[in-house]
Structures are given as structure tokens and as C-alpha cells.
Design a protein around this motif. Structure first.
Motif, short mmCIF file in Angstrom:
data_model
loop_
_atom_site.label_atom_id
_atom_site.label_comp_id
_atom_site.label_asym_id
_atom_site.label_seq_id
_atom_site.Cartn_x
_atom_site.Cartn_y
_atom_site.Cartn_z
N LYS A 1 4.12 27.69 58.07
CA LYS A 1 3.84 28.98 57.44
C LYS A 1 5.07 29.87 57.40
N MET A 2 6.05 29.59 58.26
CA MET A 2 7.27 30.39 58.29
C MET A 2 8.42 29.65 57.60
N ARG A 3 8.58 28.40 57.90
CA ARG A 3 9.66 27.59 57.31
C ARG A 3 9.14 26.97 56.01
N ASN A 4 8.99 27.86 55.02
CA ASN A 4 8.36 27.46 53.76
C ASN A 4 9.22 27.78 52.54
N VAL A 5 10.52 27.76 52.71
CA VAL A 5 11.53 27.81 51.66
C VAL A 5 11.78 29.21 51.11
N CYS A 6 10.74 29.88 50.63
CA CYS A 6 10.92 31.17 49.96
C CYS A 6 9.83 32.17 50.32
N HIS A 7 10.22 33.42 50.32
CA HIS A 7 9.27 34.53 50.28
C HIS A 7 9.20 34.96 48.82
N ALA A 8 8.04 35.36 48.35
CA ALA A 8 7.88 35.91 47.01
C ALA A 8 6.93 37.09 47.06
N SER A 9 7.24 38.12 46.31
CA SER A 9 6.37 39.30 46.24
C SER A 9 4.98 38.89 45.79
N ASP A 10 3.96 39.61 46.29
CA ASP A 10 2.58 39.24 45.95
C ASP A 10 1.90 40.21 44.99
N SER A 11 2.60 41.27 44.58
CA SER A 11 2.01 42.23 43.63
C SER A 11 3.15 43.00 42.96
N THR A 12 2.82 43.71 41.89
CA THR A 12 3.86 44.51 41.21
C THR A 12 4.35 45.62 42.13
N GLU A 13 3.43 46.20 42.91
CA GLU A 13 3.82 47.27 43.83
C GLU A 13 4.75 46.74 44.92
N ALA A 14 4.39 45.60 45.50
CA ALA A 14 5.23 44.99 46.54
C ALA A 14 6.59 44.60 45.96
N ALA A 15 6.60 44.05 44.75
CA ALA A 15 7.87 43.65 44.12
C ALA A 15 8.79 44.84 43.94
N ALA A 16 8.26 45.96 43.46
CA ALA A 16 9.09 47.15 43.26
C ALA A 16 9.68 47.63 44.58
N ALA A 17 8.87 47.68 45.62
CA ALA A 17 9.34 48.14 46.93
C ALA A 17 10.34 47.16 47.53
N GLU A 18 10.07 45.88 47.40
CA GLU A 18 10.95 44.86 47.99
C GLU A 18 12.29 44.79 47.26
N ILE A 19 12.28 44.89 45.95
CA ILE A 19 13.54 44.88 45.20
C ILE A 19 14.39 46.08 45.62
N LYS A 20 13.76 47.23 45.75
CA LYS A 20 14.47 48.43 46.19
C LYS A 20 15.01 48.26 47.61
N ARG A 21 14.29 47.54 48.45
CA ARG A 21 14.69 47.32 49.84
C ARG A 21 15.93 46.42 49.93
N PHE A 22 16.00 45.41 49.07
CA PHE A 22 17.05 44.40 49.20
C PHE A 22 18.21 44.57 48.22
N PHE A 23 18.04 45.38 47.19
CA PHE A 23 19.10 45.60 46.21
C PHE A 23 19.41 47.09 46.08
N LYS A 24 20.69 47.41 46.02
CA LYS A 24 21.11 48.79 45.80
C LYS A 24 21.09 49.09 44.31
N ASP A 25 21.13 50.39 43.97
CA ASP A 25 21.22 50.77 42.57
C ASP A 25 22.42 50.09 41.94
N GLY A 26 22.24 49.56 40.75
CA GLY A 26 23.31 48.89 40.03
C GLY A 26 23.45 47.40 40.32
N GLU A 27 22.64 46.86 41.25
CA GLU A 27 22.74 45.44 41.58
C GLU A 27 21.71 44.60 40.84
N VAL A 28 20.73 45.23 40.20
CA VAL A 28 19.74 44.52 39.39
C VAL A 28 19.98 44.93 37.95
N PHE A 29 20.11 43.94 37.09
CA PHE A 29 20.47 44.20 35.70
C PHE A 29 19.30 43.97 34.77
#
Length: 143
Positions: A115-143
Motif C-alpha cells: 500500500k506504500m511501495r506502490n510506484v506513484c501517488h495521484a490526486s483523488d479529486s480536483t480539489e486535492a489536485a489543486a492543493a497538491e500542485i500548489k504544495r509541490f510547485f511554485k508559481d511559474g513551474e507549471v505551464f
């Protein structure tokens, strides 16, 4: 169909096994577009934020230790219904239950903590994706 962007984290098991390119090609072959990609070391603070829903659990230190075994690859991936489609491509969180042909079924850990060593984490909702992208990428790093 909705155009979405999701966050993928290539976990330390994927990095250590040199699976990033293989898995990334599966995403690209589905027609998804890379909008951001970077390699980073996950700090205690970043992990506590990302895993805030389990940070108070007794097993969290093992999650933190695993996620700090190597740097990870963060990926912002765009596509039609990308969130649900990526999760289908990955298969269930438990690699032992993942069917062959799914990413976790083909590459996830079948012996240890599947359950932990499973290759990738992926966002599970649009809300989670928005928060997670903001958490891991700074402004200007997502195009």
C-alpha cells in the motif's frame, strides 16, 4: 469530459527501480500532457502537510521515512478527465490487489508494504489536485 490537471508523485520505489521513464511513457501514451516536472527531496514539513490526514497516526514515521529514501519526481499532468483516468491506469492503492496491466500491478511491491511501495501517488479529486500542485510547485513551474 473535463480538462483537468493532476499531481503525480513518483515515489522512492519507482525512483530506486528506475521506473520513472517507463511509467511516464504510459501517461504520455494516453495522450496526457506534462505541464510541470521536477525532482525534489521531501522535507519533514512538506510531508507533514501532504499527509496531514495521517500525520498523527503511529505509522506516519514509517511513511515519512519511506518518502525520504530518495528524492521524488513531482509531475503536473493535464488531460481530459486525467484524475480518474490516471487512477484507473495506476490500479488500486494496494499493489497486491492491482491487476496485471495496471502500473501498480506491473511494478508495485508484492512482497512488502504494497500500500506504500506502490510506484506513484495521484490526486483523488480536483480539489486535492489543486492543493497538491500548489504544495509541490511554485508559481511559474507549471505551464
Amino acid at each position: 469530459m473535463a480538462l483537468e490537471t493532476t499531481l503525480i508523485l513518483f515515489k522512492p520505489d519507482a525512483v530506486a527501480k528506475r521506473l520513472v521513464g517507463t511509467v511516464l511513457s504510459r501517461f504520455e501514451n494516453e495522450g496526457f500532457k506534462i505541464n510541470g516536472i521536477k525532482k525534489l527531496f521531501l522535507t519533514d514539513e512538506l510531508l507533514a502537510d501532504h499527509y496531514s490526514h495521517i500525520a498523527d497516526k503511529p505509522f506516519f514515521p514509517s511513511v515519512r521515512d519511506f518518502m525520504q529514501e530518495t528524492p521524488v519526481i513531482a509531475l503536473a499532468l493535464e488531460g481530459e478527465d486525467v484524475i480518474s483516468r490516471v487512477r484507473d491506469l495506476l490500479g488500486p492503492t494496494d499493489s497486491k490487489a492491482a491487476a496485471p496491466g495496471t502500473i501498480r500491478g506491473d511494478f508495485g511491491d508484492k512482497e512488502g508494504d504494497a500500500k506504500m511501495r506502490n510506484v506513484c501517488h495521484a490526486s483523488d479529486s480536483t480539489e486535492a489536485a489543486a492543493a497538491e500542485i500548489k504544495r509541490f510547485f511554485k508559481d511559474g513551474e507549471v505551464f
